[in-house]
Design a protein around this motif. Sequence first.
Motif, short mmCIF file in Angstrom:
data_model
loop_
_atom_site.label_atom_id
_atom_site.label_comp_id
_atom_site.label_asym_id
_atom_site.label_seq_id
_atom_site.Cartn_x
_atom_site.Cartn_y
_atom_site.Cartn_z
N UNK A 46 77.50 -35.06 -10.10
CA UNK A 46 76.09 -34.73 -10.31
C UNK A 46 75.25 -35.19 -9.11
N UNK A 47 74.03 -34.69 -9.05
CA UNK A 47 73.04 -35.14 -8.09
C UNK A 47 71.81 -35.61 -8.85
N UNK A 48 71.08 -36.57 -8.28
CA UNK A 48 69.90 -37.13 -8.94
C UNK A 48 68.64 -36.47 -8.43
N UNK A 49 67.77 -36.05 -9.35
CA UNK A 49 66.51 -35.45 -8.95
C UNK A 49 65.54 -36.52 -8.44
N UNK A 50 64.41 -36.06 -7.90
CA UNK A 50 63.44 -36.97 -7.31
C UNK A 50 62.82 -37.92 -8.32
N UNK A 51 62.92 -37.61 -9.63
CA UNK A 51 62.35 -38.52 -10.62
C UNK A 51 63.17 -39.80 -10.76
N UNK A 52 64.35 -39.84 -10.11
CA UNK A 52 65.17 -41.04 -10.13
C UNK A 52 66.06 -41.19 -11.34
N UNK A 53 65.98 -40.25 -12.29
CA UNK A 53 66.75 -40.33 -13.52
C UNK A 53 67.61 -39.10 -13.79
N UNK A 54 67.01 -37.93 -13.70
CA UNK A 54 67.66 -36.69 -14.12
C UNK A 54 68.86 -36.37 -13.25
N UNK A 55 70.01 -36.15 -13.89
CA UNK A 55 71.24 -35.81 -13.19
C UNK A 55 71.53 -34.33 -13.39
N UNK B 55 67.11 -50.31 -19.54
CA UNK B 55 66.90 -49.86 -18.17
C UNK B 55 65.47 -49.47 -17.84
N UNK B 56 64.56 -49.57 -18.81
CA UNK B 56 63.20 -49.14 -18.55
C UNK B 56 63.06 -47.64 -18.46
N UNK B 57 63.95 -46.90 -19.13
CA UNK B 57 63.86 -45.44 -19.13
C UNK B 57 62.50 -45.04 -19.72
N UNK B 58 61.84 -44.03 -19.12
CA UNK B 58 60.47 -43.72 -19.51
C UNK B 58 60.32 -42.84 -20.76
N UNK B 59 61.24 -42.92 -21.68
CA UNK B 59 61.16 -42.18 -22.95
C UNK B 59 62.10 -42.86 -23.93
N UNK C 97 70.02 -29.71 -15.70
CA UNK C 97 70.04 -31.16 -15.95
C UNK C 97 71.08 -31.42 -17.04
N UNK C 98 72.08 -32.23 -16.72
CA UNK C 98 73.17 -32.45 -17.67
C UNK C 98 73.08 -33.80 -18.37
N UNK C 99 72.33 -34.75 -17.78
CA UNK C 99 72.22 -36.08 -18.39
C UNK C 99 70.96 -36.79 -17.88
N UNK C 100 70.47 -37.72 -18.69
CA UNK C 100 69.35 -38.59 -18.34
C UNK C 100 68.05 -37.84 -18.06
N UNK C 101 67.91 -36.67 -18.67
CA UNK C 101 66.68 -35.90 -18.50
C UNK C 101 65.50 -36.59 -19.17
#
Length: 245
Positions: free
Chosen positions: A211-220, A60-64, A73-77
């Motif tokens: 969940x809700x998604x933060x402005x970084x587009x990943x963090x839930x 997915x091109x996750x940045x880490x 943050x519960x997932x995809x931090x």
Amino acid sequence: MTIQAPDELAGLQRAGALVAGILATMRDHACAGTAPRDLDAMASDLLREAGARSAPALTYGFPAATCISVNRVVAHGIPDGTPLRDGDLVNIDVSAELDGFYADTGASFVVGTASAAQQRLLDATREARDAAIAQLRAGELLSGIGRTVEAVAARRGFRVIRDLQSHGVGRALHEAPGSIPGYYDRRDTRRLHDGMVITVEPFLATHSTRTETLDDGWSLVCPKGVGAQFEHTVVVTHGAPIIVT
């Protein structure tokens, strides 16, 4: 993925042992003052040394290399440079591709000493995962996973985060049979079959079911309260399931 030969099971087990070992190493180093970014760098080095690749980055091109989620943050931090503090609720999710096989694992924990409330959430979430895995048998309904998770959550006084689900895995990070709800869906008539490879990863929360998604587009994040996750990659059989992570 459906395991069809001993060498496939062995390959999956090698990938599973790798991500499980990396998760354990990261957790051992997750103390107050350590930045998630440094833990992720450690994981990246270990993956590279093993000849493996980060599954979320590859897919997915996750940045880490790994997902490290802290407190709300519960997932995809995304691992950042903010030092961890005693009392932080942390989730680390490690998934990787090794020689064509994908395995996925994760765990939540508290830096330092958990409060009584935090420990209850952790214990309930781990219990939900283990109970759901224990009832897996080829031929049974896939919805038995959600039924079991939901029952544990209700008995323990927590909620299931409904938009974070288990999934098929093995030759890709997410594959057939698709998403597997952590809640009971009577309309889901899919059945488990021998050799099926899936994750079992309940997400329980104190107050939230979405969940809700933060402005970084990943963090839930949980809109209210906090959540926790525990995850294994599992092979379904006619007998006891095989946990590869």
